[in-house]
Design a protein around this motif. Sequence first.
Motif, mmCIF file in Angstrom:
data_model
loop_
_atom_site.group_PDB
_atom_site.id
_atom_site.type_symbol
_atom_site.label_atom_id
_atom_site.label_comp_id
_atom_site.label_asym_id
_atom_site.label_seq_id
_atom_site.Cartn_x
_atom_site.Cartn_y
_atom_site.Cartn_z
ATOM 1 N N ALA A 91 1.035 -1.457 0.766
ATOM 2 C CA ALA A 91 0.049 -0.091 -0.129
ATOM 3 C C ALA A 91 1.005 1.157 -0.203
ATOM 4 O O ALA A 91 0.907 2.294 -0.498
ATOM 5 C CB ALA A 91 -0.550 0.414 1.121
ATOM 6 N N GLN A 92 1.517 1.585 0.406
ATOM 7 C CA GLN A 92 2.805 2.994 1.371
ATOM 8 C C GLN A 92 3.550 2.813 -0.775
ATOM 9 O O GLN A 92 4.004 3.296 -1.162
ATOM 10 C CB GLN A 92 3.826 2.094 1.675
ATOM 11 C CG GLN A 92 3.102 2.280 3.467
ATOM 12 C CD GLN A 92 4.836 2.003 4.563
ATOM 13 O OE1 GLN A 92 5.531 1.824 3.706
ATOM 14 N NE2 GLN A 92 4.259 2.265 5.369
ATOM 15 N N ARG A 93 4.228 1.383 -1.386
ATOM 16 C CA ARG A 93 4.564 1.627 -2.213
ATOM 17 C C ARG A 93 3.489 1.922 -4.019
ATOM 18 O O ARG A 93 3.918 3.371 -4.724
ATOM 19 C CB ARG A 93 5.677 0.196 -3.203
ATOM 20 C CG ARG A 93 6.558 0.189 -2.085
ATOM 21 C CD ARG A 93 7.156 -1.835 -2.954
ATOM 22 N NE ARG A 93 8.356 -2.400 -2.065
ATOM 23 C CZ ARG A 93 8.575 -3.198 -2.077
ATOM 24 N NH1 ARG A 93 7.499 -3.969 -2.809
ATOM 25 N NH2 ARG A 93 9.881 -3.538 -0.968
ATOM 26 N N LEU B 86 2.505 13.855 -9.375
ATOM 27 C CA LEU B 86 4.150 15.068 -9.439
ATOM 28 C C LEU B 86 4.417 15.227 -11.431
ATOM 29 O O LEU B 86 4.898 16.068 -11.932
ATOM 30 C CB LEU B 86 4.694 14.696 -8.588
ATOM 31 C CG LEU B 86 6.187 16.025 -8.515
ATOM 32 C CD1 LEU B 86 5.707 16.790 -7.910
ATOM 33 C CD2 LEU B 86 7.362 15.400 -7.786
ATOM 34 N N MET B 87 4.483 13.931 -11.598
ATOM 35 C CA MET B 87 5.014 13.910 -13.122
ATOM 36 C C MET B 87 3.425 13.844 -14.005
ATOM 37 O O MET B 87 3.985 15.259 -14.863
ATOM 38 C CB MET B 87 5.382 12.721 -14.217
ATOM 39 C CG MET B 87 5.312 12.515 -14.902
ATOM 40 S SD MET B 87 5.490 10.395 -15.337
ATOM 41 C CE MET B 87 4.059 10.169 -15.442
ATOM 42 N N LEU B 88 2.768 13.754 -13.417
ATOM 43 C CA LEU B 88 1.307 15.274 -14.751
ATOM 44 C C LEU B 88 1.566 16.429 -14.455
ATOM 45 O O LEU B 88 1.184 17.548 -15.386
ATOM 46 C CB LEU B 88 0.196 14.685 -14.195
ATOM 47 C CG LEU B 88 -0.268 13.065 -14.766
ATOM 48 C CD1 LEU B 88 -1.454 12.085 -14.038
ATOM 49 C CD2 LEU B 88 -0.225 12.697 -16.508
ATOM 50 N N LYS C 40 2.907 5.676 -3.399
ATOM 51 C CA LYS C 40 4.265 6.680 -3.532
ATOM 52 C C LYS C 40 3.980 6.281 -5.054
ATOM 53 O O LYS C 40 4.193 8.016 -5.254
ATOM 54 C CB LYS C 40 5.569 5.769 -3.227
ATOM 55 C CG LYS C 40 6.526 7.054 -4.306
ATOM 56 C CD LYS C 40 6.903 7.831 -2.534
ATOM 57 C CE LYS C 40 8.459 8.310 -3.591
ATOM 58 N NZ LYS C 40 8.270 9.183 -4.298
ATOM 59 N N ILE C 41 4.348 5.382 -5.888
ATOM 60 C CA ILE C 41 3.387 5.595 -6.816
ATOM 61 C C ILE C 41 2.779 6.840 -7.246
ATOM 62 O O ILE C 41 3.028 7.428 -8.396
ATOM 63 C CB ILE C 41 4.176 3.919 -7.837
ATOM 64 C CG1 ILE C 41 4.962 3.838 -7.075
ATOM 65 C CG2 ILE C 41 3.235 4.478 -9.360
ATOM 66 C CD1 ILE C 41 4.645 1.650 -7.485
ATOM 67 N N GLU C 42 1.321 6.546 -7.077
ATOM 68 C CA GLU C 42 0.710 7.519 -7.234
ATOM 69 C C GLU C 42 1.024 9.025 -6.646
ATOM 70 O O GLU C 42 0.951 9.582 -8.239
ATOM 71 C CB GLU C 42 -0.528 6.943 -6.804
ATOM 72 C CG GLU C 42 -2.210 8.095 -6.425
ATOM 73 C CD GLU C 42 -2.171 8.246 -8.302
ATOM 74 O OE1 GLU C 42 -2.929 8.618 -8.319
ATOM 75 O OE2 GLU C 42 -1.639 6.768 -8.819
#
Length: 94
Positions: free
Chosen positions: A18-20, A30-32, A23-25
């Motif tokens: 869930a933490q990973r 941020l990238m978007l 972080k991916i989300e």
Amino acid sequence: MVGKFPRQHRFVLGDRMAQRLSKIEQDRALMLAGISHDLRTPLAILRGNLETLLIKGEVFDAERRAQCTRTALRQSERLRQHIVELFELSRLDA
């Protein structure tokens, strides 16, 4: 014991996953935001120069019109390059 891991380990693994995922989300958001900014900036400059030419082009001398046109062309190339990079990223992600 159900599955490979004792119950307490499954909860720990679930928390880590869930933490990973969180972080991916966050990284994706941020990238978007960065991509959105990178696309909007040249588009705004391009539009501003084209509107300026449309509104005031008649009163500008040839050099000023050429300057606005060159700026618009540079910004359209920046925008094109950002779009190419975005498509490349989407292909890598697929």
